[in-house]
Write an enzyme that holds these catalytic residues in place. Structure first.
Site, short mmCIF file in Angstrom:
data_model
loop_
_atom_site.label_atom_id
_atom_site.label_comp_id
_atom_site.label_asym_id
_atom_site.label_seq_id
_atom_site.Cartn_x
_atom_site.Cartn_y
_atom_site.Cartn_z
N HIS A 117 8.92 6.22 -4.65
CA HIS A 117 10.21 5.90 -5.27
C HIS A 117 10.21 6.27 -6.75
CE1 HIS A 117 10.69 2.62 -2.02
NE2 HIS A 117 11.64 3.49 -1.80
N CYS A 133 9.29 -4.22 -6.44
CA CYS A 133 9.88 -4.25 -5.09
C CYS A 133 9.94 -5.63 -4.49
CB CYS A 133 9.17 -3.30 -4.13
SG CYS A 133 7.56 -2.82 -4.57
C1 CIR Z 1 8.14 1.39 2.49
O1 CIR Z 1 7.55 2.45 2.70
O2 CIR Z 1 9.35 1.30 2.56
C2 CIR Z 1 7.30 0.18 2.15
N1 CIR Z 1 6.07 0.22 2.86
C3 CIR Z 1 7.05 0.08 0.67
C4 CIR Z 1 8.30 -0.09 -0.13
C5 CIR Z 1 8.04 -0.33 -1.56
N2 CIR Z 1 9.24 -0.52 -2.26
C6 CIR Z 1 9.44 -0.18 -3.54
O3 CIR Z 1 8.56 0.38 -4.15
N3 CIR Z 1 10.61 -0.42 -4.06
#
Ligand code: CIR
Length: 263
Positions: free
Chosen positions: A162, A249
């Protein structure tokens, strides 16, 4: 003094089946992840936020990463349409939780967006174009936020999941970034603090009004932030990091008075 609300979400018992893009799957200790998550919530409480933790089931492995379901600004909240199909069921409960505090708007198909790709820094909104967030969603967010005086700039995300894996706001006009993943010229007028080269994943920090919440795993970059005069509070987020999550997150911060906190 209550500074605002922090929406968090339980660690799913299925966290080990999370989405992974840039990381290799390794064993995740879910109990330890829960303990780390509770400690993170405690830091938010100590900073003056009322933590509202949403429940999560085994059908949503990634739901602890609540940031991806919405983008919150002073005037409204945009409920996203996550790029990973497995994550789309996460948004309904987040919309319900935000509805008392903000007017809701939605990213519609063909737009896809993860909140982790949206960096709000004052009236600048940087939208990462990534494997999760597309230009259609960026255009929708531009339409929704431009009337309130926000400028939306697209930034191509490379090397990480991200935009906010690569760059986050740490003070008014100051961004923390990994220079290998985002170029300085994408952020004209901002002072840039670079992560320590030994800590490429250290660019993700939660900016609260009076402190930065930051992973304990990155002490060299934490020292750089302290040297810049910032108050840094560290948390152990090692199990969540195995699921490709970082610290921003795990919460959606809603300031009580429509305050001045970037995110
Ligand atoms: C994903 O791949 O969507 C989750 N395993 C990790 C998301 C992390 N979110 C973020 O950095 N905003």
């Amino acid at each position: 003094m209550i500074r605002g609300i922090a929406i968090t979400r339980e660690v799913s018992p299925a966290l080990a089946s999370c989405e992974l893009t840039h990381l290799t799957r390794v064993a995740i200790d879910v109990d330890r992840a829960c303990a780390q998550h509770r400690a993170y919530e405690e830091v938010l409480r100590r900073a003056g936020y009322d933590v509202q933790r949403l429940p999560a089931g085994a059908d949503m492995p990634d739901s602890v990463f609540v940031e991806d379901a919405a983008v919150v600004v002073d005037e409204l909240a945009v409920i996203t349409r996550p790029g990973a199909e497995s994550r789309r069921i996460e948004t309904a409960a987040v919309a319900d939780a935000l509805s008392p505090y903000r007017a809701l708007r939605y990213v519609d198909p063909p737009g896809t967006m993860d909140g982790g790709d949206v960096l709000v820094a004052g009236r600048c909104v940087f939208v990462g174009i990534s494997s999760r967030t597309n230009a259609a969603a960026a255009a929708q967010v531009r339409q929704l936020l431009a009337p309130y005086g926000y400028t939306i700039c697209e930034v191509v995300v490379r090397g990480c999941l991200h935009l906010k894996s690569a760059v986050t706001s740490v003070a008014d006009g100051v961004l923390l970034r990994n220079p290998r993943w985002v170029d300085a010229d994408a952020f004209p007028g901002f002072e840039l603090v670079d992560v320590d080269p030994r800590e490429p994943r250290a660019a993700n920090a939660v900016r609260l009004r009076d402190r930065i919440v930051f992973p304990a795993a990155f002490p060299c970059t934490a020292d750089r932030l302290r040297a810049r005069g910032l108050r840094v509070e560290t948390v152990d987020a090692s199990e969540l990091a195995k699921a490709e999550g970082a610290v921003t997150c795990c919460s959606l911060i809603v300031d009580a008075d429509g305050g001045s906190r970037d995110g």
